[in-house]
Design a protein around this motif. Structure first.
Motif, mmCIF file in Angstrom:
data_model
loop_
_atom_site.group_PDB
_atom_site.id
_atom_site.type_symbol
_atom_site.label_atom_id
_atom_site.label_comp_id
_atom_site.label_asym_id
_atom_site.label_seq_id
_atom_site.Cartn_x
_atom_site.Cartn_y
_atom_site.Cartn_z
ATOM 1 N N LYS A 232 0.828 -1.213 0.000
ATOM 2 C CA LYS A 232 0.000 0.000 0.000
ATOM 3 C C LYS A 232 0.862 1.263 0.000
ATOM 4 N N PHE A 233 1.969 1.229 0.762
ATOM 5 C CA PHE A 233 2.754 2.453 0.955
ATOM 6 C C PHE A 233 4.180 2.381 0.410
ATOM 7 N N GLY A 234 4.600 1.215 -0.037
ATOM 8 C CA GLY A 234 5.965 1.091 -0.527
ATOM 9 C C GLY A 234 7.014 1.054 0.560
ATOM 10 N N PHE A 235 6.628 0.613 1.764
ATOM 11 C CA PHE A 235 7.594 0.516 2.852
ATOM 12 C C PHE A 235 8.730 -0.428 2.480
ATOM 13 N N GLU A 236 9.953 -0.071 2.863
ATOM 14 C CA GLU A 236 11.083 -0.976 2.678
ATOM 15 C C GLU A 236 11.025 -2.140 3.657
ATOM 16 N N LYS A 237 10.572 -1.840 4.877
ATOM 17 C CA LYS A 237 10.467 -2.865 5.916
ATOM 18 C C LYS A 237 9.206 -2.628 6.728
ATOM 19 N N VAL A 238 8.605 -3.726 7.182
ATOM 20 C CA VAL A 238 7.455 -3.657 8.083
ATOM 21 C C VAL A 238 7.734 -4.562 9.274
ATOM 22 N N ALA A 239 7.700 -3.991 10.463
ATOM 23 C CA ALA A 239 7.907 -4.753 11.695
ATOM 24 C C ALA A 239 6.596 -4.838 12.458
ATOM 25 N N ILE A 240 6.305 -6.009 12.977
ATOM 26 C CA ILE A 240 5.068 -6.210 13.733
ATOM 27 C C ILE A 240 5.410 -6.903 15.051
ATOM 28 N N THR A 241 5.003 -6.286 16.154
ATOM 29 C CA THR A 241 5.180 -6.925 17.452
ATOM 30 C C THR A 241 4.011 -7.865 17.703
ATOM 31 N N LEU A 242 4.300 -9.001 18.306
ATOM 32 C CA LEU A 242 3.303 -10.045 18.531
ATOM 33 C C LEU A 242 3.196 -10.314 20.023
ATOM 34 N N ARG A 243 2.121 -9.827 20.604
ATOM 35 C CA ARG A 243 1.907 -9.972 22.041
ATOM 36 C C ARG A 243 0.719 -10.892 22.315
ATOM 37 N N THR A 244 0.955 -11.957 23.048
ATOM 38 C CA THR A 244 -0.129 -12.814 23.530
ATOM 39 C C THR A 244 -0.361 -12.471 24.988
ATOM 40 N N SER A 245 -1.512 -11.853 25.286
ATOM 41 C CA SER A 245 -1.805 -11.416 26.649
ATOM 42 C C SER A 245 -2.492 -12.522 27.424
#
Length: 340
Positions: A232-245
């Motif tokens: 969608k935005f042409g990001f070079e990198k996408v980081a996603i944090t994964l939290r299991t509460s």
């Protein structure tokens, strides 16, 4: 040495001692913190040259905020002085099945009432390599959307890499307002940081078969989220944090980094939480340091997740850890044994 500029609001944090409820006793601990300021503190601890930009009143409380950053090696020379007040947030830390509570008192803060002409971005970005902001800052008002836009344009003109943590805050603006502003600002962003909620709240992009409140995360679904954001935005990198509460006291914590080709997942840590505020910011700081240090995609996400895992054990917003401590954990030593 790489130079990183961060821009946002630093606030006075008032919190009961330990895990007491608001006014269960007559004391509140006073410290400072805020998304982008927290990132600068992490970077300074890692040995990078980092400056935090904001607007603060020229009175004792404003100076206290400045001094808290100076003491940890952050360059405060680009902070604009003026306005009448420092924003406040009240934090009641949760435990077990009782969630944490955050109450904002930040209306009419100096930065919220800042004007675009307060900041000389060409001068601020002189010699800079990286610029970081979060979705919290434009949420403070239309004037901050414009200031962020001007900052991003100036950074791009100087070839400065830009990172943004989406950080949606429903207490500050609506999803519609966030989508309009962040759709515009993200066209300038090179590295996007998100979590299991932000991509959905801001852009309507979500992972399938995931229940963030029921403790069920489908990691494979986040590959699609990252790719949709990048496309969608042409990001070079996408980081996603994964939290299991699991509860307010116990979380499982991991992350994913997509570089346009590979999807790299970190190892997962089981956290017994002391203070989770600033956890995402410490991930961002670790990620920026890793990328600037030339780490591989896998190494970068491992360092960022390990850094943020350690932050959950530290009181206050700031992540007071060194590169050596993070690398020790990222390398597999999670024993917590006494160091002699």
């Amino acid at each position: 040495m790489a130079k990183v500029i961060t821009f946002g609001e630093i606030m006075l944090r008032l919190a009961p001692n330990g895990y007491l409820r608001f006014f269960q006793d007559d004391q509140l601990q006073a410290t400072f913190g805020g998304g982008e300021a927290n990132v600068s503190v992490s970077l300074a601890n890692y040995g990078l040259d980092t400056a935090f930009v904001t607007k603060l009143p020229a009175h004792a409380i404003g100076q206290g905020a400045v001094n808290s950053l100076r003491a940890l090696g952050v360059d405060t020379s680009k902070i604009v002085r003026g306005g009448d007040r420092v924003g406040i947030y009240y934090l009641e830390k949760g435990a077990s099945q009782r969630g944490s509570v955050c109450i904002y008192d930040r209306a009419h803060s100096a930065i919220q009432e800042a004007k675009p002409e307060d900041f000389d971005w060409d001068s601020i970005f002189e010699g800079a390599d990286w610029f970081h902001f979060t979705g919290i800052t434009p949420a403070l008002g239309p004037n901050l959307v414009e200031i962020c836009r001007q900052a991003c344009k100036a950074a791009k003109a100087k070839g400065v890499k830009i990172s943004c943590d989406l950080n949606y805050r429903g207490k500050l603006w609506t999803r519609e307002q966030a989508r309009e502003a962040m759709t515009d600002l993200c066209q300038y962003v090179d590295v996007c940081i998100s979590n299991e909620e932000d991509a959905k709240d801001v852009f309507g992009i979500e992972a399938e078969n995931t229940d963030i409140y029921g403790g069920k995360l489908n990691k494979e679904g986040y590959k699609s989220v990252a790719k949709q954001l990048a496309d969608k935005f042409g990001f070079e990198k996408v980081a996603i944090t994964l939290r299991t509460s699991i509860s307010a006291s116990d979380n499982d914590w991991a992350g994913m980094l997509y570089d346009g080709k590979d999807y790299c997942f970190s190892k997962e840590y089981h956290l017994r939480i002391v203070d989770r505020v600033g956890g995402g910011d410490s991930f961002g700081g670790g990620l920026i340091y890793s990328i600037l240090s030339g780490k591989t995609t896998q190494e970068a996400v491992e360092f960022a997740v390990a850094a943020s895992a350690l932050k959950h054990s530290i009181e206050g917003d700031y992540n007071r850890v060194s590169v050596a401590e993070v690398e020790k954990l990222a390398g597999g030593d999670a024993s917590g044994r006494v160091q002699r």
